[in-house]
Structure formats: C-alpha cells, structure tokens
Design a protein around this motif. Structure first.
Motif, PDB file in Angstrom:
ATOM      1  N   ASP A 150       0.848  -1.193   0.000  1.00 39.34           N
ATOM      2  CA  ASP A 150       0.000   0.000   0.000  1.00 39.34           C
ATOM      3  C   ASP A 150       0.874   1.231   0.000  1.00 39.34           C
ATOM      4  O   ASP A 150       2.089   1.158  -0.277  1.00 39.34           O
ATOM      5  CB  ASP A 150      -0.966  -0.020   1.181  1.00 39.34           C
ATOM      6  N   VAL A 172      -4.455   2.094  -4.513  1.00 36.42           N
ATOM      7  CA  VAL A 172      -4.634   0.967  -3.603  1.00 36.42           C
ATOM      8  C   VAL A 172      -6.062   0.450  -3.655  1.00 36.42           C
ATOM      9  O   VAL A 172      -6.303  -0.762  -3.773  1.00 36.42           O
ATOM     10  CB  VAL A 172      -4.250   1.361  -2.161  1.00 36.42           C
ATOM     11  N   THR A 233       0.017  -2.813  -5.885  1.00 37.43           N
ATOM     12  CA  THR A 233      -0.841  -2.742  -4.702  1.00 37.43           C
ATOM     13  C   THR A 233      -1.361  -4.125  -4.339  1.00 37.43           C
ATOM     14  O   THR A 233      -1.453  -5.011  -5.181  1.00 37.43           O
ATOM     15  CB  THR A 233      -2.027  -1.803  -4.958  1.00 37.43           C
TER      16      THR A 233
END
Length: 426
Positions: A150, A172, A233
C-alpha cells in the motif's frame, strides 16, 4: 639461556627433517584449515543474513498468520495438527486460519497507536518483466519478485524513490495496474535511465502495468536481491492466480523505544478481529524485523558446533600422527640424547628439547591452516558479497588447541627420551 638454546636446537632439527616435518604440518594444517573455512564461511553467511533481513528498522515488526498446518509424507495439503478435545467441545478452533483482507484492513482502521501501518500480500517469486516497443523487446530472467503493498509499504520496508511517485489511495483501492520497479529491473529494461522508465508500459508476466516510480538501489546478498522486484498494490496482487494465501501486516513505531508497547497494543487490537476468546492462545505471529535473521543464524550456530567436532576429530588424528613421528625421532636420535647427557645435560633439558620440537611443529601447522582457512572462507564470503572477515576468537582458539595438541603429543616421547640411560644411549 638454556630455553633459547633448546629452541634453536629444536628449530634446526625441524629444518633438518623437512619430509617428516612437512607431513606432520600438513596433517595439522588440514584440520585447522577445515575448521577455519567453515567458521569464516558461517560468519560471512551470518553477516549476509543480517543485511538481507534488515529491510525494516529496529522500530518495526510484522504480523503474520500462525500456520498450524503441515504435510506429513504424501498426505493432502489440508492435514492439520490434532486439536485438544476440550477446545472442540467449547468452540470452533481458529488455528491455522490465514489473515484475510477484511482482517488486515480492519486492523489498519482500528490501530491508533503512533505508528505507520502497511498491508502487503505476496505475489510471484519467479516472474518475468518485459518492455516491448515497435523497435525493441527486452525481457528479464524469470526470477523477479512481485509484491503487493500500500502507500506505506515502501517507507516501512526501507525503500526510497529515485524517480516518480508512490502509490496513492486511489491506486490501492482500485487495484489498477500500476507498479514501482526495482533498480535492477530498470538497469535491464531501460539501461539504468530512471526517468525514461516513468509512465512506460511493462509486461509483468502477461499483464501490462504502467510504471509510476523507480526505487533507489538497496543492494543484494546471497539470500535476497532487494532490487530485483516489482511492487504493485495488494488489491492488484489479490486478483492474480499466484497471490499468497495470507495477508501480512507491517507496523513501524515512531520510536524504537515504543516497539514493545506497540506490539502489546497490536496484539490487543488484533485478537478481537481474529475472534479469539480470552483463554485462547494467539493464532498469529508477531515478528520483530530481525527475528527471521536470528532464526537462520541460530541454525548456522549449530553448523559451527559440527565444524568444531570435525576439526577436533582431525586434530586428534594429527596428534596421534605427531606422537608417532616424535617416537620415531626419539629412536633415531638415541645417540644424540646420550651425548647431551654425557656433556652434563639433565632430564629436564632433554624433555624440554623434544617438547619444543613437538609444539613448534604443531604451531607451524596451525598458522598455515589458519591462513588458508580464513582465505578459503573469505572466498566464499566474496561470493556472498560480504566484507573480509577475520574470526579472531576462533583463530586464538585454534592456536591454543594446536599448542595443547603439540604439548600432549610430544609429552610421552619427550618423557621417554629423558629417561634414556646415557651409557646405553651412547
């Protein structure tokens, strides 16, 4: 002065019997060399491991699921450990349950301690990355690590950007195909031009990704290549067929003094999320940043003990050989012993003469063995990309052991020579 005379005579005798001395020295040197090679190589591995697993700082720790499942023989993947009957009667066991997406995101929302929290999910460890245009097509080897994180993942794992930007909240949440490249991949695909890589489309496996950032080099070791990596992500990775089975949570406290308190707070927050009753044990691990390295180093310490046993066995063989050679020397030099006693030499002087010869031979073997062993161990260290290592404690131990070996091996022959009757000897 008598000691210096005995030392000079011992040295002249050793030089005068080159073949006998050379064989004995070689036996001792091989034993010490084997020990030093293993010890120096293990020290290099320890150093490499510490460098490999120091990706997070001293103020960081990670949370991962406590896997209670294991395979026995050719059994199925879902073989599990036996659960106590009392637990089965009281409640459904949580043992072996992985950390889910919902649990990881809930922890991040509820953990309000002054710390940075990052969620990550492992991707593939053997992926290829390609940059394809109308004019060129460049592809990496299938050894690239794909990792999902993240917006806090780079900072928590010690990465910094050389160019471009970090992930934002939209990246994300949407899980769109954007990535940050490691320095080694940029060197391969873009000849090290970090600015040229930004906004280019690369293929990670069969999927296209837009490059939004390039990381500064972190270096490689024998165990981890921290630059041969693609980071995207976790929401992107979780859609891949090669995604890991469990999420991991990283926490970086604002100060290293706060780590233990942060661990306690994290445990208190995560237990209710995992639906654990008060009397139940934690079904997740909390690892400090250097815990994995210390585990491996513990394994290597066991190897060090084995190396010591191997070296000791070799030295016992060398001591037996040295004793035999010294006994032969006593037989060959019977007239010399008789002459020394006839000229007024005492038993102590004769004993001292033969002991010094034995100790000198043993110490020469130890010095040669230590030199070759440290050199050989550091050749392995060069392969592990570590600095030059000199295990001073083991060197001193080796010298002392060889001194005692020479003393022990030469004691009986020296005593036998000292007890010779001068008349009979002459």
């Amino acid at each position: 002065m008598q000691l210096m005379d005995s030392l000079q005579n011992a040295w002249h005798t050793i030089r005068g019997n080159k073949l006998r001395t050379g064989i004995t020295v070689a036996i001792i040197a091989i034993g010490i060399m084997a020990l030093m090679v293993i010890i120096t190589a293990i020290e290099a591995m320890n150093q490499s491991l510490r460098e490999s697993f120091s990706t997070m700082g001293a103020n960081s720790f990670s949370i991962r699921f406590k896997e209670r499942q294991f395979r026995v023989g050719g059994g199925h993947r879902n073989n599990v450990t036996k659960i106590r009957k009392s637990n089965l009667k009281e409640r459904k066991s949580n043992e072996g349950r992985t950390i889910t997406y919902e649990e990881a995101t809930t922890f991040k929302e509820r953990f309000h301690y002054p710390a940075l929290v990052s969620i990550s999910l492992r991707g593939n460890f053997a992926e290829t990355v390609a940059y394809i245009t109308d004019k060129t097509s460049i592809k990496t080897n299938p050894n690239v690590t794909v990792q999902g994180g993240d917006e806090n993942y780079l900072a928590l794992n010690g990465y910094s950007l050389a160019s471009g930007r970090n992930f934002n909240e939209l990246d994300v949440q949407s899980g769109r195909n954007v990535c940050v490249l490691g320095n080694e991949i940029v060197n391969k695909l873009f000849k090290g031009n970090v600015t040229r890589a930004i906004d280019k489309i690369v293929k990670v496996g069969n999927l296209p990704y837009r490059v939004i950032g390039v990381m500064k080099p972190k270096g490689a070791s024998a165990f981890l290549n921290l630059d041969n990596i693609v980071i995207t992500t976790y929401n992107n990775v979780r859609r891949l067929p090669t995604a890991g089975i469990s999420f991991s949570i990283g926490v970086m406290a604002n100060d290293y003094k706060m780590v233990n308190d942060a661990i306690g707070e994290a445990t208190g927050v995560f237990r209710p999320i995992r639906h654990l009753a008060i009397e139940e044990d934690d079904n997740f691990y909390i690892d400090k940043s250097d815990a994995l390295a210390e585990t491996f180093i513990g394994f290597l310490s066991g190897i060090s003990g084995s190396a010591g046993v191997i070296g000791l066995i070799t030295l016992i063989g060398a001591a037996i050989g040295l004793m035999n050679i010294m006994l032969v020397a006593v037989t060959e030099r019977t007239k010399e012993v008789g002459l020394i006693k006839a000229l007024g030499g005492t038993r102590k002087m004769v004993k001292q003469q033969f002991l010094l010869e034995s100790v000198l031979i043993s110490l020469i073997g130890s010095i040669i063995g230590i030199f070759l062993g440290v050199l050989g161990g550091n050749i392995i260290g060069m392969a592990l990309d570590t600095g030059f290592i000199i295990p001073w404690l083991w060197i001193l131990t080796g010298i002392i052991i060889c001194f005692l070996t020479g003393l022990g091996a030469g004691y009986y022959p020296a005593t036998k020579a000292a007890k010779l009757d001068p008349i009979v000897a002459l």
